[in-house]
Scaffold this motif. Structure first.
Motif: not given
Length: 733
Positions: A306-325
């Motif tokens: 659960v903790s890893l899944t939550s961290e992964l979700s946060d990482i995806y959100q941060q990558l989206l905010l900084i327009e990493a793609d």
């Protein structure tokens, strides 16, 4: 290069570190230019003789031949990639984190991409501690007054204040660049509390000295956020030293402002060029790295923590905010603009030459977008297409830019302000270089008129004083006039900078044809032509300028013209009385650095009176004590003038100049253009300096696609072609 290093160390066990590093640098930077062992011997043979008196010339030449076979596969040997130990700073420099523990983080304060073996930014810890103690004492005595903090951190360098150091024999004695700076109590308190959030940079009341020579005294710099500043001044006056002082923290700026100084090339390793650029964004890089680690943990455990899944979700959100793609596309656009093809962007950095690694360093800086970007002669390593792209890109630069450049067109296009370094101070001007030149000229005229008017007024008043000095009836008037003279402001006569004058030797006329290439083809490797069907003719009246992309064959064409290379097919004809004067891109780097300019000419052309050597150097602006300084202590532009003087000592009647403007200041480039126009011999010139091309060009030849073509319409038409190609490439993306 590892095999070359082993060979040099085994054959010359007594070679010291400085000479070894010089030889290694010459071999690494010149590997693509060496065509035979004679060129290798010309580049490093003199140094090898100095460290191996017992070896004969033949033995040295045999060793040079072995080095060539190792470096050039097409010459019958194999080569290895460079694994030199460089340190790469992957992100903008945040001074606050460094300042917390200065003693333990000295290495972190070095300029961006500096070689480990370079001691140019070493901190003298004893002097630093002494300075801090003095500062603390002053703060106690003058708690509410202005406090002056003296930074006596020392930067050692084997080049002059204008930069441009380079190899050639034993290095000159090290000199020290030092700085002192005044700061206010209010600013110091804000900095200590971390409350200073200003984006503007003010460096006030500071001094800079190089050895015993004062470069700047009580100078001020104000850099407003979002503006682009061009730093100009004569060769050797201290522009490069000033950039280094800012980048390494000797001149203090607000600690939250990130700084990038593009000074050294990127280290060569297996990292693809595009990935090397993307790694500069540490936030994105670390997020992606953590994402990969979490996914690996989840896949290995076969269960979702659960903790890893939550961290992964946060990482995806941060990558989206900084327009990493979007980062790969942005990095690719920057690399493409600087001349990297799609294939080159996937190539490991170790496969690129020094010039291309410098472009990669520039790409990393542009991608990082620090708060303050420092660039030193960014156009030197670029071809015309890349220069035009860079000019356009920097016009929209979002943060603060401080750039040293001697490219007049670049300075007219990019800067919003000009900082003029002269007479131990810095004057600021709004507008581009053209506006600066006009404003400065008008300012000097007004100062001259004010001084002349005051001199006339003083003379008139002094005449009255002298006339009635002993007249009792006029005593009060005389006293009044004397006091008035004392109250007059002390104006100084305008000291105009000495005009730079270059003079090429007179030549005797020759009957044509002088030089002819007919249907010439050339290739280094069979089946891979560099140039095909080249038809070129030149006379002593020719002023031919050759342009084209890097790698298009411009230098190869020059060597074919001079007979240094033999055509694979076709005919090359040269008049038997032609004497070429060749100025190569690496001419300056191959000067002996441990001797004076006079001694250098004596070594090359022995048996002449000293006055003749000094007269020759004087014709290129190297006179007085300057001619007696070691070559290594001169600035890059001054070394170029020495190289010109040595080239012309043989009285050539046909000049072949390959990028002669590198390191020259604007005034010297102007003087070079005038000297070429007055010269009565032939000239073929490779250059990307638009100002010089427009001054001298009568014929424009474009290298590209394996051919050389004349462009009708001259440089204006060529620039339109390049801009059209850039626009089409941008539209295709």
């Amino acid at each position: 290069m590892a095999a070359c290093q082993d060979l040099i160390k085994s054959e010359f066990p007594k070679i010291d570190d400085d000479l070894y590093q010089y030889v290694e640098g010459i071999l690494e930077n010149g590997v693509e230019d060496f065509e035979d062992s004679a060129e290798v011997y010309d580049a490093i043979g003199e140094v090898l003789h100095e460290v191996a008196d017992e070896k004969s010339e033949k033995e040295i030449r045999d060793i040079c031949n072995q080095l060539l076979r190792i470096m050039r596969p097409d010459k019958g040997g194999g080569g290895e990639a460079n694994d030199g130990s460089n340190k790469v700073l992957n992100a903008p420099v945040h001074l606050a984190s460094m300042a917390a523990n200065l003693e333990n983080n000295v290495d972190d304060i070095k300029s961006i991409w500096v070689m480990q073996r370079d001691d140019s930014l070493k901190v003298d810890q004893k002097k630093l501690e002494k300075a801090e103690a003095k500062l603390a004492a002053k703060q106690e005595r003058r708690a509410e007054q202005l406090v002056t903090s003296r930074s006596t951190t020392t930067m050692t360098s084997s080049a002059g204040p204008g930069g441009g150091g380079g190899g050639g024999g034993a290095p000159p004695p090290l000199q020290a660049a030092t700085a002192s700076q005044a700061t206010s109590k209010k600013e110091a308190k804000m900095e200590a509390k971390g409350a200073n959030r200003t984006q503007d940079i003010r460096i006030e009341n500071f001094d800079v000295a190089f050895g015993e020579r004062v470069l700047l005294q009580a100078a001020d710099i104000v850099l407003a956020y979002g503006r682009r500043y061009g730093l100009v001044g004569r060769n050797g006056i201290g522009k490069t030293t000033l950039l280094r002082m800012i980048s390494c923290g000797q001149l203090r700026i607000p600690s939250h402002i990130s700084v990038l100084h593009v000074e050294q090339e990127v280290v060569g390793d297996d990292t693809p060029a595009l990935d090397s650029v993307l790694e500069c964004d540490l936030v994105r890089h670390n997020l992606i790295k953590r994402e990969q680690e979490i996914n690996a943990l989840i896949n290995n455990n076969k269960t979702a923590d659960v903790s890893l899944t939550s961290e992964l979700s946060d990482i995806y959100q941060q990558l989206l905010l900084i327009e990493a793609d979007k980062a790969p596309a942005r990095g690719s656009v920057i690399l493409a603009g600087l001349g990297f093809t799609p294939e080159m962007q996937t190539r490991p950095t170790r496969q690129f030459s020094g010039g291309w690694r410098m472009r990669l360093a520039l790409a990393r800086a542009l991608f990082s977008r620090p708060d303050l970007l420092l660039l030193d002669e960014p156009t030197n390593m670029l071809d015309m297409k890349a220069i035009i792209w860079l000019e356009t890109y920097l016009q929209n630069w979002p943060t603060t830019l401080l750039v040293v450049s001697h490219d007049r067109h670049f300075l007219d296009t990019v800067p919003t302000d000009i900082l003029h370094l002269h007479s131990q101070r810095i004057d600021a001007y709004r507008g581009n270089y053209d506006n600066f030149a006009k404003t400065k000229e008008e300012k000097l005229r007004n100062q001259q008129r004010e001084w002349e008017a005051q001199q006339q007024h003083r003379a008139h008043v002094q005449e009255f004083i002298d006339r009635f000095r002993y007249n009792a009836n006029r005593a009060s008037s005389v006293q009044s006039k004397i006091k008035m003279l004392e109250r007059l402001p002390e104006l100084k006569n305008v000291e105009k900078e000495v005009e730079v004058v270059l003079k090429f030797p007179e030549t005797e006329p020759l009957s044509p044809p002088i030089l002819q290439l007919n249907e010439v083809c050339f290739s280094y490797v069979k089946g891979k032509p560099i140039l095909t069907n080249v038809n070129l003719g030149a006379t002593l009246e020719s002023r031919i300028c050759i342009v084209g992309d890097n790698g298009a064959g411009k230098t190869t064409l020059l060597k074919l013209i001079m007979g240094l290379l033999t055509p694979s097919s076709g005919d090359q004809h040269t008049h038997r009385a032609v004497k070429f004067g060749y100025f190569s891109q690496h001419h300056v780097d191959q000067l002996a650095m441990h001797v004076s300019s006079v001694e250098l000419l004596q070594q090359t052309y022995p048996g002449k009176p000293v006055e003749e050597y000094r007269r020759q150097l004087g014709a290129f602006g190297v006179s007085g004590d300057l001619a007696l300084q070691t070559v290594g202590s001169l600035s890059g532009g001054q070394k170029s003038r020495v190289a010109f003087a040595r080239m012309c000592m043989a009285s050539p009647n046909f000049l072949v100049l390959d990028e002669p403007t590198n390191h020259l200041d604007i005034e010297t480039i102007e003087a070079l253009g005038k000297a070429i126009n007055k010269y009565n011999g032939g000239v073929i010139l490779v250059s990307h300096d638009e100002r010089l091309i427009r001054m001298v060009c009568k014929e424009l030849w474009v290298c590209g696609g394996g051919t050389v073509q004349s462009v009708e319409g001259g440089f204006d038409e060529y620039r339109r072609i390049v801009e059209r190609e850039l626009a089409e490439s941008q539209n295709n993306k």
